[in-house]
Motif scaffolding. Structure first.
Motif, PDB file in Angstrom:
ATOM      1  N   GLY A   8       0.807  -1.211   0.000  1.00 13.25           N
ATOM      2  CA  GLY A   8       0.000   0.000   0.000  1.00 13.25           C
ATOM      3  C   GLY A   8       0.842   1.264   0.000  1.00 13.25           C
ATOM      4  N   VAL A   9       1.995   1.200   0.714  1.00 17.28           N
ATOM      5  CA  VAL A   9       2.858   2.377   0.789  1.00 17.28           C
ATOM      6  C   VAL A   9       3.472   2.658  -0.583  1.00 17.28           C
ATOM      7  CG1 VAL A   9       4.874   3.375   1.920  1.00 17.28           C
ATOM      8  CG2 VAL A   9       3.329   1.924   3.207  1.00 17.28           C
TER       9      VAL A   9
ATOM     10  N   VAL B  62      11.242   5.057  -0.785  1.00 14.91           N
ATOM     11  CA  VAL B  62      10.231   4.229  -0.120  1.00 14.91           C
ATOM     12  C   VAL B  62      10.817   2.881   0.273  1.00 14.91           C
ATOM     13  CG1 VAL B  62       7.959   3.160  -0.292  1.00 14.91           C
ATOM     14  CG2 VAL B  62       8.375   5.363  -1.393  1.00 14.91           C
TER      15      VAL B  62
ATOM     16  N   PRO C 268      14.286   3.083   2.693  1.00 19.47           N
ATOM     17  CA  PRO C 268      14.039   3.553   4.060  1.00 19.47           C
ATOM     18  C   PRO C 268      13.059   2.652   4.824  1.00 19.47           C
ATOM     19  CG  PRO C 268      13.764   5.350   2.497  1.00 19.47           C
ATOM     20  CD  PRO C 268      13.946   4.114   1.692  1.00 19.47           C
ATOM     21  N   GLU C 269      12.009   2.184   4.145  1.00 18.95           N
ATOM     22  CA  GLU C 269      11.004   1.378   4.842  1.00 18.95           C
ATOM     23  C   GLU C 269      11.554   0.026   5.260  1.00 18.95           C
ATOM     24  OE1 GLU C 269       7.248   2.034   5.530  1.00 18.95           O
ATOM     25  OE2 GLU C 269       8.589   3.728   5.806  1.00 18.95           O
TER      26      GLU C 269
ATOM     27  N   ARG D 273      10.503   1.798  13.673  1.00 20.14           N
ATOM     28  CA  ARG D 273       9.518   2.801  14.110  1.00 20.14           C
ATOM     29  C   ARG D 273       8.141   2.199  14.263  1.00 20.14           C
ATOM     30  NH1 ARG D 273      13.489   6.366  15.091  1.00 20.14           N
ATOM     31  NH2 ARG D 273      14.469   7.156  13.212  1.00 20.14           N
ATOM     32  N   ARG D 274       8.027   0.908  14.146  1.00 21.04           N
ATOM     33  CA  ARG D 274       6.696   0.311  14.209  1.00 21.04           C
ATOM     34  C   ARG D 274       6.219   0.175  15.634  1.00 21.04           C
ATOM     35  NH1 ARG D 274       5.276  -1.602   9.154  1.00 21.04           N
ATOM     36  NH2 ARG D 274       7.064  -1.916   7.815  1.00 21.04           N
TER      37      ARG D 274
END
Lengths: 337, 221
Positions: B122-123, B141, B144-145, B220-221
Motif C-alpha cells: 500500500g505504501v 520508499v 528507508p522502509e 519505528r513500528r
C-alpha cells in the motif's frame, strides 16, 4: 472534472479473464463530492484506482481536468498524478518517516525548495489539527490521526481532485464522523473535487452530493444523494438505503398492522426547510383525520435536512384520500404502504 | 588438566586478528555493494512488482541459488583461477576477499529481497499515486522502509562471513582461522585453538549486538 468513458477492466485469473468493470460511464463535476457505493467485489476499488491509473483499464477513456491519462507516457503520468491526491483505508503512511516528513513526501518527490516545503507542511498540519504531533512516527498515532496525516499528505501538492479509497472503513464511528467533517470542510475551503468509495450508506449520506451505486462491475443507479436515498430504484440501492433506515422494525410493524382494514399506513417524506414546519399538524387539523405516528426519522443529507414519518390514519378510504391530497398539496412526498 | 597457553604467540594472534578484521571489513563492504543492488533487482523483477520480468528473474535466481548451494570451502577452491585474475593471488588476506564476496553476496541478496517483500504494498501504491518515479520508489520508499530488515540482513551476513574467513584459512587465506588450523589442528596446540575461538566468539557477539542496536534504533513500528 473527471470523465470516465466506457471503462472496461478485466483481471487474468488462472488463464481466463474475470471482468471487474463492464462499461463504466461517469462524469464528475468540479467541486462536488461524488460517492461510489458497492459491496466488496463490486468493482468500486478498481474504479477509483482507474482514475489515477494505479489500475490501467483494459479499454475506455479516463479524462481528468481535460487530460486523457491513457495517452500519457510514464513521466507525464507522474506529473498528472500530482494533481490527484489519494487517501487509503489503511492510510499507507511511511512508517520510517515522521508525521511532518510524511506530509512533505510528495513535495520532496516534486523537488520543491526546502523553505516552501516547510511552510506548506506547517500549514497543512494546522489544517488537519496535528501541528502538535509533527515529530511523531505513524505508529504512535491513532487511526483517525493517521488518516489526518494521509489527508494532509494528499493535499500537499495542491491537487484538484482527492480520491478516497474506503478512507473511513477502518475507523470507529466517532472518528469516521470527524474525518468526514474534515473532508466536507476542505471541499468547501479549497473547492476540491472529491471522489470517495465506500460500502457504508451513512458515509454517502453525510458528505456526498451525488452517488453512483455499483454492482457487478456496472453502475446500476446514479443521481443526487437526496433522490437516490429517498427513492432507491435498484434492489442493491434499496439494500444500502436500508442500512441506515430502521427498516427491519418497519417491516414488522407493517405485517402486524396489515390485517386491520380501517387503518392506512403512509410514508411522508419531508425535505429541506419543510422538515422544521408543523405541516403534518396543520393538515390533520384541517381534515380532522385521527392519526398515529409509528416511526419517524429526522436526519440530514450533507446540507439537506430531511424527515420521514410512518403515519397510520384511522379513517375510511375517502377521508384518507383527502388527507393524502392535502399533504401532497403542501409539497410533501406521500406514499401508501 | 591445566592450560598454560605456552604455545600462544600473542604477536601472531594479534596479526591474525587484524587480518581477520581486514578480510571482514572489505568482504562485508563489497558484499553490500554487490548484494544490495542484486537483491533489489531480484525483488523488482519478481512477479507483480515494478519491473516484473520473468526471464531476468529466473536467470538471477538461478545464479544466486547455484552460488548458495555450493559449500563455501569448495566454492573457494573452484574460484582460485578467478581470484588470481582479480587480485593477482589466491593467498593471504587479498586472495580471500573475492571468494568471500562471491560466497556471501548471493546470500545477502536473498535477505535483501526478503526484507523488501516486507514493505507494505500500500505504501508503494501511495507513492505511485503521488507521482513517484521508479527510482524515487526505490530510494525514498523501499530502502528507508526496509532499513531495519536490511541492517538485520547485513548483520547476519557479516556473522556468516566471520566463519567463512575462518574457513578460508584452510587454503591459505590468513587470519585467525589460518592460525587455528595450522597450530590448533595440525600441531595439536589446543591452547592456540581456544584463544582463536574465543576471539572469534567475542567478535561475533560484538557484531550481533551492534546490529541489534541499530535495528532497534531504526524500527519505528
Amino acid at each position: 472534472m473527471i470523465q470516465l468513458e466506457n471503462l472496461h477492466k478485466g483481471y487474468q485469473v488462472d488463464g481466463h479473464i474475470v471482468p471487474a468493470l463492464q462499461g463504466i460511464d461517469l462524469s464528475i463535476e468540479k467541486g462536488e463530492i461524488f460517492g461510489v457505493i458497492g459491496h466488496s467485489g463490486a468493482g468500486k476499488s478498481t474504479l477509483i484506482r482507474c482514475i489515477n491509473l494505479l489500475e490501467r483499464p483494459t479499454s475506455g477513456r479516463v479524462v481528468v481536468d481535460g487530460t486523457d491519462l491513457m495517452n500519457l507516457d510514464d513521466r507525464q503520468l507522474q506529473e498528472q498524478r500530482r494533481q490527484i491526491g489519494m487517501i487509503f483505508q489503511h492510510f499507507n503512511l511511511l512508517s520510517s518517516a515522521t508525521v511532518a516528513e510524511n506530509v512533505a513526501f510528495p513535495l520532496k518527490l516534486a523537488k520543491r525548495p526546502k523553505a516552501e516545503i516547510e511552510q506548506k507542511v506547517t500549514e497543512l498540519l494546522t489544517l488537519v489539527g496535528l501541528e502538535a504531533h509533527r515529530n511523531k512516527y505513524p505508529a504512535q498515532l491513532s487511526g483517525g490521526q493517521k488518516q489526518r496525516v494521509g489527508i494532509a499528505r494528499a493535499l500537499a501538492s495542491d491537487p484538484k481532485v482527492l480520491l478516497c479509497d474506503e478512507a473511513t472503513s477502518a475507523l470507529d464511528p466517532q472518528t469516521t464522523n470527524s474525518i468526514l467533517a474534515l473532508l466536507r470542510d476542505i471541499n468547501r475551503k479549497l473547492g476540491l473535487t472529491i471522489v470517495l468509495i465506500t460500502h457504508e450508506m451513512h458515509v454517502i449520506r453525510a458528505v456526498c452530493d451525488r452517488v453512483a451505486v455499483i454492482d457487478g462491475g456496472k453502475i446500476v443507479e446514479m443521481g443526487n444523494v437526496v433522490d437516490v436515498f429517498l427513492k432507491p430504484q435498484h434492489p442493491t440501492t434499496q439494500e444500502f438505503v436500508e442500512q441506515v433506515a430502521d427498516s427491519v422494525e418497519l417491516k414488522e410493524i407493517v405485517s402486524h398492522e396489515k390485517a386491520d382494514k380501517d387503518r392506512t399506513m403512509i410514508r411522508i417524506t419531508f425535505l429541506g426547510s419543510q422538515t422544521y414546519q408543523p405541516v403534518l399538524f396543520q393538515t390533520m387539523l384541517e381534515t380532522g383525520t385521527p392519526f398515529n405516528i409509528l416511526q419517524g426519522t429526522i436526519s440530514r443529507m450533507k446540507d439537506t435536512p430531511y424527515g420521514q414519518l410512518i403515519v397510520e390514519l384511522e379513517a375510511d378510504q375517502e377521508q384518507v384520500n383527502k388527507t393524502i391530497g392535502s399533504l401532497r398539496q403542501r409539497g410533501l412526498e406521500v406514499e401508501v404502504i | 588438566m591445566s592450560i598454560t597457553f605456552e604455545n600462544v604467540d600473542w604477536a601472531e594472534i594479534w596479526q591474525g586478528s587484524l587480518d581477520t578484521l581486514t578480510m571482514l571489513a572489505f568482504s562485508t563492504l563489497f558484499t553490500a555493494i554487490i548484494g544490495l543492488p542484486l537483491g533489489i533487482l531480484l525483488f523488482l523483477t519478481s512477479r507483480g512488482q515494478l519491473l516484473q520480468n520473468k526471464a531476468l528473474y529466473a536467470v538471477l535466481s538461478f545464479i544466486v541459488n547455484i552460488l548458495r548451494s555450493v559449500p563455501f570451502i569448495i566454492l573457494m577452491i573452484m574460484l582460485i583461477p578467478l581470484t588470481r585474475l582479480i587480485v593477482g593471488t589466491s593467498l593471504g588476506v587479498q586472495g580471500s576477499i573475492p571468494p568471500l564476496v562471491i560466497g556471501a553476496a548471493p546470500f545477502f541478496a536473498r535477505l535483501v529481497e526478503t526484507s523488501l517483500r516486507e514493505v507494505d504494498r500500500g505504501v508503494i501504491e501511495a507513492a505511485q499515486s503521488m507521482g513517484a518515479s521508479k527510482w524515487q520508489i526505490i530510494w525514498k520508499v523501499l530502502l528507508p522502509e526496509s532499513r531495519p530488515g536490511l541492517i538485520a540482513g547485513i548483520t547476519i551476513t557479516t556473522v556468516a562471513l566471520v566463519s567463512y574467513t575462518a574457513m578460508s584459512g584452510a587454503i591459505g587465506g590468513g587470519g585467525l582461522g589460518d592460525l587455528a588450523i595450522r597450530y590448533g589442528y595440525q600441531r595439536f596446540q589446543t591452547d592456540v585453538m581456544i584463544v582463536t575461538v574465543v576471539i572469534l566468539l567475542v567478535l561475533v557477539q560484538i557484531l550481533q549486538t551492534i546490529g541489534d542496536r541499530l535495528v532497534a534504533y531504526f524500527t519505528r513500528r
